[in-house]
Design a protein around this motif. Structure first.
Motif, PDB file in Angstrom:
ATOM      1  N   THR A   1      -4.408   4.882   9.113  1.00  0.00           N
ATOM      2  CA  THR A   1      -3.000   4.588   8.784  1.00  0.00           C
ATOM      3  C   THR A   1      -2.834   4.372   7.279  1.00  0.00           C
ATOM      4  O   THR A   1      -2.408   5.262   6.567  1.00  0.00           O
ATOM      5  CB  THR A   1      -2.495   3.370   9.574  1.00  0.00           C
ATOM      6  N   THR A   2      -3.226   3.218   6.767  1.00  0.00           N
ATOM      7  CA  THR A   2      -2.940   2.928   5.356  1.00  0.00           C
ATOM      8  C   THR A   2      -3.716   3.828   4.398  1.00  0.00           C
ATOM      9  O   THR A   2      -3.163   4.298   3.400  1.00  0.00           O
ATOM     10  CB  THR A   2      -3.258   1.458   5.032  1.00  0.00           C
TER      11      THR A   2
ATOM     12  N   THR B   1       0.820  -1.213   0.000  1.00  0.00           N
ATOM     13  CA  THR B   1       0.000   0.000   0.000  1.00  0.00           C
ATOM     14  C   THR B   1       0.856   1.265   0.000  1.00  0.00           C
ATOM     15  O   THR B   1       0.470   2.284  -0.567  1.00  0.00           O
ATOM     16  CB  THR B   1      -0.976   0.002   1.193  1.00  0.00           C
ATOM     17  N   ALA B   2       2.057   1.216   0.596  1.00  0.00           N
ATOM     18  CA  ALA B   2       2.929   2.391   0.612  1.00  0.00           C
ATOM     19  C   ALA B   2       3.397   2.768  -0.791  1.00  0.00           C
ATOM     20  O   ALA B   2       3.556   3.947  -1.113  1.00  0.00           O
ATOM     21  CB  ALA B   2       4.138   2.141   1.517  1.00  0.00           C
TER      22      ALA B   2
ATOM     23  N   ALA C   1       8.250   0.646   5.879  1.00  0.00           N
ATOM     24  CA  ALA C   1       7.828   0.724   4.486  1.00  0.00           C
ATOM     25  C   ALA C   1       7.791   2.177   4.017  1.00  0.00           C
ATOM     26  O   ALA C   1       8.262   2.514   2.913  1.00  0.00           O
ATOM     27  CB  ALA C   1       6.464   0.070   4.314  1.00  0.00           C
ATOM     28  N   LEU C   2       7.255   3.068   4.867  1.00  0.00           N
ATOM     29  CA  LEU C   2       7.230   4.490   4.532  1.00  0.00           C
ATOM     30  C   LEU C   2       8.640   5.090   4.521  1.00  0.00           C
ATOM     31  O   LEU C   2       8.948   5.954   3.698  1.00  0.00           O
ATOM     32  CB  LEU C   2       6.349   5.249   5.523  1.00  0.00           C
TER      33      LEU C   2
ATOM     34  N   THR D   1      -5.764  -1.386  -7.443  1.00  0.00           N
ATOM     35  CA  THR D   1      -4.771  -1.914  -6.498  1.00  0.00           C
ATOM     36  C   THR D   1      -5.398  -2.129  -5.123  1.00  0.00           C
ATOM     37  O   THR D   1      -5.049  -3.084  -4.414  1.00  0.00           O
ATOM     38  CB  THR D   1      -3.555  -0.980  -6.366  1.00  0.00           C
ATOM     39  N   ALA D   2      -6.331  -1.249  -4.741  1.00  0.00           N
ATOM     40  CA  ALA D   2      -7.025  -1.424  -3.460  1.00  0.00           C
ATOM     41  C   ALA D   2      -7.899  -2.674  -3.485  1.00  0.00           C
ATOM     42  O   ALA D   2      -8.060  -3.356  -2.463  1.00  0.00           O
ATOM     43  CB  ALA D   2      -7.879  -0.191  -3.147  1.00  0.00           C
TER      44      ALA D   2
END
Length: 435
Positions: A260-261, A36-37, A170-171, A59-60
């Motif tokens: 968050t995501t 997701t990042a 990841a971020l 993608t979601a």
């Protein structure tokens, strides 16, 4: 008890095993959140047609489909953990996550292999969904059983410390690539593959660490008959506990994935921030959120689990719509940081202690399955679809509908918190020696 009672662990052995289990959990969730990042960058490679919202919606959708495998993972690896040990299940889970990350890293784009590209992306996410679905139940059970009674809330909170740290790493990789190593074009063309390679390699390190972990005393202390548990029919003998897990998870998981995501994308597509600023705000709030987990976990060891769950439920029910409304009207990075952090402070009342609450509900023979399966079902239905539903509401021009949906789900969980008992006082982990 078993024929030969296991020797008690030393504090150092207990600490090393908790560390090894936590590091493996970190790598698992890093691999899960890298998807997701970096979605803003790899979406055009797999779904070249359509505008940015349509690409992100595709993608979601695959992100959500990956969640559909989580109940299967919670079931299969939950049974495996209850029969063969928490350690064995955690080793298997990290192997599957490694394979999924490697597959995404090496899959050519739509321009090279056509429709096979999104198909392979889907296969990789299904494999990772199976892995992370089993990881939660086994990891929550392992950390809760390893911890001493007096500090169980504190130590079990490290499941979410490492979960958030995985998302934060990841971020961090994204920021490093964005601002120091690659141009935007390089990131879009091929640079998005780098974090998936890193995840696959890190999984090998966590595999080594997990192989050296000790099994929990709760599991080792069972007799042979108890170890034949973990079957679904045994779990169904605990309907109240199953319903409690589903109810307390519903609002919490949706709030977690929303703030968050999805929040990174919301700041870009709705609040009008640049990708770089949105990433920086997300990373900063997640860092503070991570530090809050052991604090709230330790607080639960003093005042109980239930008051913290109720606090989250009240704040989430009455604060979600005003917070999203303020963000959507356009704010600078500092205002966005403050508002999102307020939301995450409230969500900490759920995230820091939800693992130990669930583990304390079930007897040792079905604990990993009881924690993992109903949780995974609920996360798949509500957490995994959060981003897709948010984008769907936006595409229809009714974005505020998503705010009210989140509010309603948190309110349902609040009702559960109000009527459930406090598991700190009734923990079934404390009765393992009598099993």
């Amino acid at each position: 008890m078993s024929d030969a009672s296991p020797p008690p662990m030393t504090p150092l052995q207990r600490l090393r095993s908790i560390f090894s289990g936590s590091i493996g959990n970190l790598v698992e969730w890093y691999d899960w959140y890298v998807y997701t990042a970096f979605a803003l960058y790899f979406a055009p490679a797999f779904f070249p047609d359509g505008d940015q919202t349509a690409q992100l919606l595709n993608t979601a959708a695959i992100f959500a489909v990956g969640f559909l495998m989580r109940p299967l993972g919670g079931w299969l690896l939950g049974e495996y953990a209850d029969r063969h040990g928490r350690k064995a299940a955690l080793v298997l889970s990290v192997l599957m996550m490694c394979a999924g990350s490697l597959l995404i890293a090496v899959t050519p784009g739509h321009a090279q292999i056509g429709v096979a590209a999104p198909v392979l992306l889907l296969v990789a996410r299904l494999l990772q969904g199976l892995s992370v679905g089993g990881e939660y139940g086994a990891s929550a059970t392992y950390l809760s059983e390893m911890a001493s009674r007096e500090h169980r809330g504190f130590w079990s909170s490290f499941q979410y410390v490492t979960l958030i740290m995985g998302q934060l790493l990841a971020l961090a990789v994204l920021i490093l690539l964005q601002r120091f190593l690659l141009t935007p074009q390089q990131l879009h063309d091929w640079g998005w593959r780098i974090p998936f390679v890193v995840g696959a390699l890190a999984a090998l390190v966590s595999l080594y660490l997990r192989r050296s972990m000790l099994e929990t005393e709760s599991f080792r202390g069972q007799n042979a008959a108890a170890r034949s548990g973990g079957r679904l029919r045994e779990l169904l003998r605990h309907p109240r506990e199953l319903a409690t897990v589903i109810g307390l998870t519903l609002g919490g998981t949706l709030a977690f994935y929303t703030f968050t995501t999805y929040m990174q994308k919301y700041l870009v597509v709705s609040a009008g921030m640049s990708k770089d600023d949105a990433t920086a705000v997300s990373a900063a709030t997640l860092f503070v959120f991570m530090l809050l987990q052991p604090v709230v976990g330790a607080l639960s060891d003093r005042i109980g689990r239930r008051p913290l769950l109720i606090a989250f439920g009240v704040l989430g029910t009455f604060g979600t719509v005003p917070l999203f409304t303020a963000l959507g009207q356009g704010v600078n990075v500092y205002e966005a940081f403050g508002l999102i952090l307020l939301a995450l402070v409230a969500v900490s009342g759920y995230t820091a202690i939800n693992a130990v609450v669930k583990a304390e509900l079930f007897p040792v023979g079905v604990r990993a399955l009881g924690v993992g399966l109903p949780y995974a079902l609920t996360v798949s239905l509500f957490g995994g679809t959060a981003e897709m539903l948010a984008l769907w509401f936006r595409q229809r021009g009714q974005e505020s509908g998503f705010y009210w949906y989140v509010t309603a789900c948190i309110a349902v969980s609040l009702l559960v918190y109000l009527f459930m008992g406090d598991t700190r006082r009734t923990s079934r982990i404390d009765r393992d020696g009598d099993a």
